[in-house]
Motif scaffolding. Sequence first.
Motif, PDB file in Angstrom:
ATOM      1  N   CYS B  39       1.164  -1.241  -0.064  1.00 31.47           N
ATOM      2  CA  CYS B  39       0.169   0.125  -0.095  1.00 31.47           C
ATOM      3  C   CYS B  39       0.819   1.055   0.091  1.00 31.47           C
ATOM      4  O   CYS B  39       0.272   2.308  -0.851  1.00 31.47           O
ATOM      5  N   VAL B  40       1.700   1.228   0.766  1.00 29.21           N
ATOM      6  CA  VAL B  40       2.967   2.273   0.720  1.00 29.21           C
ATOM      7  C   VAL B  40       3.504   2.504  -0.819  1.00 29.21           C
ATOM      8  O   VAL B  40       3.361   3.821  -0.894  1.00 29.21           O
ATOM      9  N   PHE B  41       3.519   2.250  -1.141  1.00 28.00           N
ATOM     10  CA  PHE B  41       4.422   1.799  -2.193  1.00 28.00           C
ATOM     11  C   PHE B  41       3.817   2.396  -3.417  1.00 28.00           C
ATOM     12  O   PHE B  41       4.192   3.714  -4.153  1.00 28.00           O
ATOM     13  N   LEU B  42       2.530   1.632  -3.833  1.00 22.47           N
ATOM     14  CA  LEU B  42       1.917   2.035  -4.690  1.00 22.47           C
ATOM     15  C   LEU B  42       1.218   3.807  -4.375  1.00 22.47           C
ATOM     16  O   LEU B  42       0.782   5.115  -5.209  1.00 22.47           O
ATOM     17  N   ASN B  43       1.000   4.112  -2.865  1.00 23.01           N
ATOM     18  CA  ASN B  43       0.749   5.522  -2.568  1.00 23.01           C
ATOM     19  C   ASN B  43       1.578   6.224  -2.955  1.00 23.01           C
ATOM     20  O   ASN B  43       1.729   7.300  -2.809  1.00 23.01           O
ATOM     21  N   TYR B  96      10.012   1.897   2.078  1.00 23.79           N
ATOM     22  CA  TYR B  96       8.885   2.584   0.837  1.00 23.79           C
ATOM     23  C   TYR B  96       8.888   3.762   0.666  1.00 23.79           C
ATOM     24  O   TYR B  96       7.809   4.545   0.363  1.00 23.79           O
ATOM     25  N   THR B  97       8.750   4.672   2.032  1.00 25.00           N
ATOM     26  CA  THR B  97       8.072   5.526   2.746  1.00 25.00           C
ATOM     27  C   THR B  97       8.782   7.064   1.404  1.00 25.00           C
ATOM     28  O   THR B  97       8.339   8.285   2.061  1.00 25.00           O
ATOM     29  N   ARG B  98       9.801   7.015   1.394  1.00 23.07           N
ATOM     30  CA  ARG B  98      10.604   8.100   1.111  1.00 23.07           C
ATOM     31  C   ARG B  98      10.572   8.386   0.147  1.00 23.07           C
ATOM     32  O   ARG B  98      11.352   9.308  -0.089  1.00 23.07           O
ATOM     33  N   LYS B  99      10.643   7.650  -1.557  1.00 21.62           N
ATOM     34  CA  LYS B  99      10.666   7.492  -2.351  1.00 21.62           C
ATOM     35  C   LYS B  99       9.207   8.007  -3.490  1.00 21.62           C
ATOM     36  O   LYS B  99       7.713   7.747  -2.637  1.00 21.62           O
ATOM     37  N   GLU B 100       9.771   8.436  -4.657  1.00 22.92           N
ATOM     38  CA  GLU B 100       8.945   8.872  -5.169  1.00 22.92           C
ATOM     39  C   GLU B 100       8.834   7.419  -5.945  1.00 22.92           C
ATOM     40  O   GLU B 100      10.185   7.361  -6.675  1.00 22.92           O
ATOM     41  N   LEU B 226       0.481   0.178  11.941  1.00 26.00           N
ATOM     42  CA  LEU B 226      -0.854   0.309  12.934  1.00 26.00           C
ATOM     43  C   LEU B 226      -1.174   1.751  12.707  1.00 26.00           C
ATOM     44  O   LEU B 226      -2.486   1.858  13.628  1.00 26.00           O
ATOM     45  N   GLN B 227      -0.808   2.334  12.067  1.00 23.02           N
ATOM     46  CA  GLN B 227      -2.060   3.552  11.988  1.00 23.02           C
ATOM     47  C   GLN B 227      -2.369   3.377  10.853  1.00 23.02           C
ATOM     48  O   GLN B 227      -2.422   2.681   9.694  1.00 23.02           O
ATOM     49  N   LYS B 228      -3.754   3.879  11.663  1.00 20.15           N
ATOM     50  CA  LYS B 228      -5.433   3.671  10.477  1.00 20.15           C
ATOM     51  C   LYS B 228      -5.084   4.986   9.884  1.00 20.15           C
ATOM     52  O   LYS B 228      -5.175   6.378  10.188  1.00 20.15           O
ATOM     53  N   ASP B 229      -5.463   4.457   8.541  1.00 20.76           N
ATOM     54  CA  ASP B 229      -6.437   5.531   7.552  1.00 20.76           C
ATOM     55  C   ASP B 229      -5.381   6.797   7.181  1.00 20.76           C
ATOM     56  O   ASP B 229      -5.619   8.077   7.447  1.00 20.76           O
ATOM     57  N   ILE B 230      -3.844   6.484   7.031  1.00 21.35           N
ATOM     58  CA  ILE B 230      -2.999   7.387   6.781  1.00 21.35           C
ATOM     59  C   ILE B 230      -3.271   7.617   4.611  1.00 21.35           C
ATOM     60  O   ILE B 230      -1.987   8.240   4.126  1.00 21.35           O
ATOM     61  N   MET B 231      -4.033   6.881   4.085  1.00 19.71           N
ATOM     62  CA  MET B 231      -3.719   6.876   3.195  1.00 19.71           C
ATOM     63  C   MET B 231      -5.052   6.492   1.968  1.00 19.71           C
ATOM     64  O   MET B 231      -6.073   5.945   3.002  1.00 19.71           O
ATOM     65  N   ASP B 232      -5.846   6.514   1.216  1.00 13.71           N
ATOM     66  CA  ASP B 232      -7.469   6.707   0.644  1.00 13.71           C
ATOM     67  C   ASP B 232      -7.308   6.268  -0.710  1.00 13.71           C
ATOM     68  O   ASP B 232      -8.281   5.786  -1.273  1.00 13.71           O
ATOM     69  N   ILE B 233      -6.520   5.047  -0.337  1.00 13.96           N
ATOM     70  CA  ILE B 233      -6.101   4.237  -1.935  1.00 13.96           C
ATOM     71  C   ILE B 233      -6.915   2.621  -1.615  1.00 13.96           C
ATOM     72  O   ILE B 233      -6.754   2.206  -0.379  1.00 13.96           O
ATOM     73  N   VAL B 234      -7.061   1.990  -2.509  1.00 15.24           N
ATOM     74  CA  VAL B 234      -7.754   0.398  -2.574  1.00 15.24           C
ATOM     75  C   VAL B 234      -6.574  -0.122  -3.390  1.00 15.24           C
ATOM     76  O   VAL B 234      -6.808  -0.105  -5.186  1.00 15.24           O
ATOM     77  N   PRO B 235      -5.419  -0.895  -3.290  1.00 14.00           N
ATOM     78  CA  PRO B 235      -5.195  -1.583  -4.031  1.00 14.00           C
ATOM     79  C   PRO B 235      -5.918  -2.669  -4.933  1.00 14.00           C
ATOM     80  O   PRO B 235      -6.483  -3.836  -4.570  1.00 14.00           O
ATOM     81  N   VAL B 236      -6.196  -2.485  -6.324  1.00 18.34           N
ATOM     82  CA  VAL B 236      -7.238  -3.468  -7.526  1.00 18.34           C
ATOM     83  C   VAL B 236      -6.183  -4.696  -7.562  1.00 18.34           C
ATOM     84  O   VAL B 236      -6.097  -4.666  -8.911  1.00 18.34           O
ATOM     85  N   TRP B 237      -6.639  -5.977  -7.724  1.00 17.12           N
ATOM     86  CA  TRP B 237      -6.108  -7.218  -8.594  1.00 17.12           C
ATOM     87  C   TRP B 237      -6.482  -6.662 -10.175  1.00 17.12           C
ATOM     88  O   TRP B 237      -7.510  -6.764 -10.821  1.00 17.12           O
ATOM     89  N   SER B 238      -5.450  -7.276 -10.936  1.00 19.39           N
ATOM     90  CA  SER B 238      -5.599  -7.222 -12.415  1.00 19.39           C
ATOM     91  C   SER B 238      -4.694  -7.935 -12.969  1.00 19.39           C
ATOM     92  O   SER B 238      -3.448  -8.465 -12.804  1.00 19.39           O
ATOM     93  N   CYS B 239      -5.207  -9.232 -13.974  1.00 21.50           N
ATOM     94  CA  CYS B 239      -4.130 -10.010 -14.754  1.00 21.50           C
ATOM     95  C   CYS B 239      -4.395  -9.585 -16.271  1.00 21.50           C
ATOM     96  O   CYS B 239      -3.320 -10.326 -17.393  1.00 21.50           O
ATOM     97  N   SER B 240      -5.281  -8.837 -16.553  1.00 26.57           N
ATOM     98  CA  SER B 240      -5.488  -8.302 -17.802  1.00 26.57           C
ATOM     99  C   SER B 240      -4.208  -7.028 -18.757  1.00 26.57           C
ATOM    100  O   SER B 240      -3.884  -8.497 -19.475  1.00 26.57           O
ATOM    101  N   ASN B 241      -2.887  -7.202 -17.861  1.00 30.80           N
ATOM    102  CA  ASN B 241      -2.241  -6.348 -18.908  1.00 30.80           C
ATOM    103  C   ASN B 241      -0.577  -7.590 -18.091  1.00 30.80           C
ATOM    104  O   ASN B 241       0.382  -6.605 -18.852  1.00 30.80           O
ATOM    105  N   HIS B 242      -0.918  -9.109 -17.768  1.00 29.52           N
ATOM    106  CA  HIS B 242       0.470  -9.288 -17.919  1.00 29.52           C
ATOM    107  C   HIS B 242       0.396 -10.897 -18.702  1.00 29.52           C
ATOM    108  O   HIS B 242      -0.911 -11.181 -18.701  1.00 29.52           O
ATOM    109  N   GLU B 243       0.742 -10.715 -20.355  1.00 26.71           N
ATOM    110  CA  GLU B 243       0.994 -11.578 -20.844  1.00 26.71           C
ATOM    111  C   GLU B 243       0.768 -13.305 -20.169  1.00 26.71           C
ATOM    112  O   GLU B 243       0.228 -13.913 -20.486  1.00 26.71           O
TER     113      GLU B 243
END
Lengths: 252, 252
Positions: B39-43, B96-100, B226-243
Amino acid sequence: MQNNRKIDICLAPSMMNLFDLSNKQIVIIDVFRATSAMCVFLNNGGLEVIPVSTVEEAEAYKAKNISAKKLKYLVAAERNGKVVSGFDLGNSPLMYTRKEFNGLSLVITTTNGTNAIEKSKNHYGNMILASFLNATAVINYINNLENNDVLIVCSGWKGRFCVEDLLLAGLISSNLISNYKFHSDSDSVLLANNMYQISKKNMFDFLVQSSYMQRMKLNQDVKYCLQKDIMDIVPVWSCSNHEKKGYGSFTI
Amino acid sequence: MQNNRKIDICLAPSMMNLFDLSNKQIVIIDVFRATSAMCVFLNNGGLEVIPVSTVEEAEAYKAKNISAKKLKYLVAAERNGKVVSGFDLGNSPLMYTRKEFNGLSLVITTTNGTNAIEKSKNHYGNMILASFLNATAVINYINNLENNDVLIVCSGWKGRFCVEDLLLAGLISSNLISNYKFHSDSDSVLLANNMYQISKKNMFDFLVQSSYMQRMKLNQDVKYCLQKDIMDIVPVWSCSNHEKKGYGSFTI
């Protein structure tokens, strides 16, 4: 001083392959209702409980009665909470409360409890049965053994987790930890101890929300099975008195 | 009015074969630390998370960077809580917290989290990642779907049950039940909701007794996760873009 004996809890039989069973004191729990019924039978004079896995094996014991021309084996079979067609007895402890069973063996197959026994018996011989009915006797029995780490096995429901088994596991593990300085590093034990603490004041009311009570509507059986310490027996597994490999029985 | 959508919780990946995964919204939890790190990486701008089962698969992605002569894949591997030798990244969210991470894909294999994903992904495509960091976003995402029963999968530790995953499962399930009228007949949900209630006031202190905190001594990571709700994202699975069959990724 901390006891060097350790406790762990297997939450459901489907997780048993993750545990090392060697040199463990195994405690089988199926509160609703197999281990409760087995305890009642033995407390009322029954000679032994022979758990079997399949209805076919149970049928074979009925045939043995006929060929011996006498009743030696009471034969019980339960699936999905009901007595299997063709059998007189199932896993309700209320079926075993009124009789004197002197000299009789109970052959029994159930949906969950005998499955947990089956998965345990081939690994190690040191196995006992626990219910709320004989909880303190079980705690004292375990404490009086000189060594052996303890693994409590919850029978659950068709491989899945059942909360009532966890509550009894919590009663046993929290007693062994508080009173006899057993130790644990297991999250299952942490869980069981906490759940036992929040439910112990009124376990029946707590369990009204449980899957078993919602599904089965067997309030009389539930009330019976939740009675604490109404007997002072501990059913202990032995396979020395059975010729056939893999068979054995619980006696007190 | 009761919502006709149902919730259940799988306490550990070793029990997954007992659940029917078809048409389920699957929610993968590995609080310490895989789903938190993902989650942190994607955020932080990461393009996608590609979970792989083995260290060998992760190595293969490192080779792809070399043959493409550019860094496209960050590759992370963790076993037993440690970064695998030869890799720069593991499963600590603090990595994964400090990088873009704009435009980069994270390929990651972990002891528990990617195992739970692996067991889920071949059965059904509808899968999301949850952590305390994005808990409310996950709850809203699930509620906004029109149908699908929900199965929360706790990654645990080497197949066994871990209490921290259950606490997050309890937060999610108790919210869906209280606020959105989802229903459940599962003892695992009863358990999770009760454990969340008794631990929520001070989860860090409650978890000091847990197997993870006793074993790993990673208090900074634990506090972060354990920090609650520090981001507003939901990682969703998809296999359509992988051969390659069986591969896919989480994106937001």
